[in-house]
Design a protein around this motif. Structure first.
Motif, PDB file in Angstrom:
ATOM      1  N   GLY A  80       0.801  -1.219   0.000  1.00  0.00           N
ATOM      2  CA  GLY A  80       0.000   0.000   0.000  1.00  0.00           C
ATOM      3  C   GLY A  80       0.830   1.262   0.000  1.00  0.00           C
ATOM      4  N   LEU A  81       0.182   2.341  -0.424  1.00  0.00           N
ATOM      5  CA  LEU A  81       0.763   3.676  -0.412  1.00  0.00           C
ATOM      6  C   LEU A  81      -0.250   4.574   0.280  1.00  0.00           C
ATOM      7  N   SER A  82       0.211   5.394   1.222  1.00  0.00           N
ATOM      8  CA  SER A  82      -0.714   6.295   1.911  1.00  0.00           C
ATOM      9  C   SER A  82      -0.172   7.718   1.896  1.00  0.00           C
ATOM     10  N   TYR A  83      -1.131   8.658   1.908  1.00  0.00           N
ATOM     11  CA  TYR A  83      -0.827  10.086   1.920  1.00  0.00           C
ATOM     12  C   TYR A  83      -1.588  10.716   3.074  1.00  0.00           C
ATOM     13  N   ALA A  84      -0.884  11.413   3.973  1.00  0.00           N
ATOM     14  CA  ALA A  84      -1.508  12.049   5.131  1.00  0.00           C
ATOM     15  C   ALA A  84      -2.292  13.273   4.673  1.00  0.00           C
ATOM     16  N   ILE A  85      -3.625  13.218   4.842  1.00  0.00           N
ATOM     17  CA  ILE A  85      -4.453  14.374   4.491  1.00  0.00           C
ATOM     18  C   ILE A  85      -4.861  15.157   5.737  1.00  0.00           C
ATOM     19  N   GLY A  86      -4.474  14.661   6.901  1.00  0.00           N
ATOM     20  CA  GLY A  86      -4.718  15.321   8.181  1.00  0.00           C
ATOM     21  C   GLY A  86      -3.878  14.650   9.237  1.00  0.00           C
ATOM     22  N   PRO A  87      -3.882  15.179  10.468  1.00  0.00           N
ATOM     23  CA  PRO A  87      -3.034  14.585  11.513  1.00  0.00           C
ATOM     24  C   PRO A  87      -3.451  13.164  11.898  1.00  0.00           C
ATOM     25  N   ASP A  88      -4.733  12.808  11.693  1.00  0.00           N
ATOM     26  CA  ASP A  88      -5.232  11.480  12.070  1.00  0.00           C
ATOM     27  C   ASP A  88      -5.794  10.700  10.890  1.00  0.00           C
ATOM     28  N   THR A  89      -5.638  11.198   9.663  1.00  0.00           N
ATOM     29  CA  THR A  89      -6.314  10.604   8.510  1.00  0.00           C
ATOM     30  C   THR A  89      -5.361  10.467   7.322  1.00  0.00           C
ATOM     31  N   ASP A  90      -5.409   9.291   6.673  1.00  0.00           N
ATOM     32  CA  ASP A  90      -4.611   9.038   5.471  1.00  0.00           C
ATOM     33  C   ASP A  90      -5.522   8.651   4.320  1.00  0.00           C
ATOM     34  N   LEU A  91      -5.168   9.064   3.129  1.00  0.00           N
ATOM     35  CA  LEU A  91      -5.759   8.564   1.889  1.00  0.00           C
ATOM     36  C   LEU A  91      -4.891   7.390   1.460  1.00  0.00           C
ATOM     37  N   THR A  92      -5.509   6.229   1.167  1.00  0.00           N
ATOM     38  CA  THR A  92      -4.732   5.020   0.891  1.00  0.00           C
ATOM     39  C   THR A  92      -5.050   4.431  -0.479  1.00  0.00           C
ATOM     40  N   LEU A  93      -4.053   3.848  -1.084  1.00  0.00           N
ATOM     41  CA  LEU A  93      -4.179   3.032  -2.292  1.00  0.00           C
ATOM     42  C   LEU A  93      -3.507   1.704  -1.953  1.00  0.00           C
ATOM     43  N   THR A  94      -4.291   0.613  -1.972  1.00  0.00           N
ATOM     44  CA  THR A  94      -3.791  -0.669  -1.470  1.00  0.00           C
ATOM     45  C   THR A  94      -4.081  -1.798  -2.449  1.00  0.00           C
ATOM     46  N   TYR A  95      -3.081  -2.660  -2.664  1.00  0.00           N
ATOM     47  CA  TYR A  95      -3.228  -3.882  -3.452  1.00  0.00           C
ATOM     48  C   TYR A  95      -3.195  -5.051  -2.481  1.00  0.00           C
ATOM     49  N   ARG A  96      -4.185  -5.955  -2.606  1.00  0.00           N
ATOM     50  CA  ARG A  96      -4.250  -7.144  -1.754  1.00  0.00           C
ATOM     51  C   ARG A  96      -4.379  -8.388  -2.632  1.00  0.00           C
ATOM     52  N   TYR A  97      -3.532  -9.361  -2.348  1.00  0.00           N
ATOM     53  CA  TYR A  97      -3.616 -10.674  -2.986  1.00  0.00           C
ATOM     54  C   TYR A  97      -4.026 -11.652  -1.902  1.00  0.00           C
ATOM     55  N   MET A  98      -5.174 -12.320  -2.073  1.00  0.00           N
ATOM     56  CA  MET A  98      -5.654 -13.268  -1.077  1.00  0.00           C
ATOM     57  C   MET A  98      -5.787 -14.644  -1.704  1.00  0.00           C
ATOM     58  N   ALA A  99      -5.365 -15.669  -0.973  1.00  0.00           N
ATOM     59  CA  ALA A  99      -5.509 -17.063  -1.396  1.00  0.00           C
ATOM     60  C   ALA A  99      -6.317 -17.812  -0.356  1.00  0.00           C
ATOM     61  N   VAL A 100      -7.382 -18.475  -0.804  1.00  0.00           N
ATOM     62  CA  VAL A 100      -8.189 -19.345   0.055  1.00  0.00           C
ATOM     63  C   VAL A 100      -7.658 -20.758  -0.148  1.00  0.00           C
ATOM     64  N   ILE A 101      -7.270 -21.410   0.941  1.00  0.00           N
ATOM     65  CA  ILE A 101      -6.555 -22.679   0.874  1.00  0.00           C
ATOM     66  C   ILE A 101      -7.515 -23.869   0.836  1.00  0.00           C
ATOM     67  N   ASP A 102      -7.355 -24.724  -0.173  1.00  0.00           N
ATOM     68  CA  ASP A 102      -8.042 -26.018  -0.329  1.00  0.00           C
ATOM     69  C   ASP A 102      -9.571 -25.996  -0.255  1.00  0.00           C
ATOM     70  N   PRO A 103     -10.252 -25.072  -0.942  1.00  0.00           N
ATOM     71  CA  PRO A 103     -11.717 -25.132  -0.916  1.00  0.00           C
ATOM     72  C   PRO A 103     -12.244 -26.332  -1.704  1.00  0.00           C
ATOM     73  N   SER A 104     -13.368 -26.847  -1.244  1.00  0.00           N
ATOM     74  CA  SER A 104     -14.004 -27.993  -1.884  1.00  0.00           C
ATOM     75  C   SER A 104     -15.511 -27.771  -1.885  1.00  0.00           C
ATOM     76  N   PHE A 105     -16.143 -27.990  -3.035  1.00  0.00           N
ATOM     77  CA  PHE A 105     -17.581 -27.770  -3.164  1.00  0.00           C
ATOM     78  C   PHE A 105     -18.230 -29.041  -3.694  1.00  0.00           C
ATOM     79  N   GLN A 106     -19.319 -29.460  -3.044  1.00  0.00           N
ATOM     80  CA  GLN A 106     -20.000 -30.698  -3.402  1.00  0.00           C
ATOM     81  C   GLN A 106     -21.436 -30.375  -3.802  1.00  0.00           C
TER      82      GLN A 106
END
Length: 135
Positions: A80-106
Motif C-alpha cells: 500500500g501507499l498512503s498520503y496524510a491528508i490530516g493529523p489522524d487521517t490518510d488517503l490510501t491506495l492498497t493492493y491485496r492478494y488473497m488465497a483461500v486454501i483447499d476449498p471444496s464444493f459438493q
C-alpha cells in the motif's frame, strides 16, 4: 500504528467473482488479521508491506442450478501507499492478494470441485483513521 512502524489491522471483506463463462459465481466473506510495516517515504507519504491470516467462507454458485459453501483458511499479501491528508487521517491506495486454501464444493452426488486455492486480487482506494491520534 506502533511507534516502530508496525501496525495491526482487522479486516472484514466481501468479494463477488464471476467465472469467464458467466455460468458460475464465487462469493467470499473473509475475516483477516493483518500485520503491516509502514516505511516513511516523506513527511506525508508512507509505503506499507504486510500480510495476513484468517478465515474465508466461500459460496460457489452454478447459475440456475445449485450452490455449496465451504469454510477455509486464507492468507494474503498487502502492498500500500498512503498520503496524510490530516493529523489522524490518510488517503490510501492498497493492493491485496488473497488465497483461500483447499476449498471444496459438493453438489449432491453429481459433482465435487476441489481446488488447491482460490486466488483473489483487489486494488482499493480508502481512508484510514488513526485510533488514538496521528504520529
Amino acid at each position: 500504528a506502533f511507534s516502530s512502524g508496525w501496525r495491526l489491522e482487522g479486516e472484514l471483506g466481501f468479494r463477488h467473482n464471476d467465472t469467464t463463462s458467466d455460468l458460475a459465481q464465487v462469493e467470499h466473506w473473509s475475516l483477516m488479521l493483518n500485520i503491516l510495516y509502514d516505511f516513511k517515504l516523506s513527511t506525508d507519504f508512507d509505503l506499507s508491506l504486510g500480510g495476513g491470516l484468517g478465515v474465508d467462507q466461500s459460496k460457489f454458485n452454478i447459475s440456475g442450478f445449485t450452490s455449496d459453501t465451504d469454510i477455509n483458511a486464507a492468507l494474503q499479501a498487502i502492498l500500500g501507499l498512503s498520503y496524510a491528508i490530516g493529523p489522524d487521517t490518510d488517503l490510501t491506495l492498497t493492493y491485496r492478494y488473497m488465497a483461500v486454501i483447499d476449498p471444496s464444493f459438493q453438489f449432491g452426488g453429481a459433482a465435487t470441485f476441489n481446488f488447491d486455492s482460490i486466488d483473489n486480487r483487489a486494488l482499493t482506494l480508502g481512508l484510514r483513521w488513526h485510533l488514538g491520534g496521528g504520529e
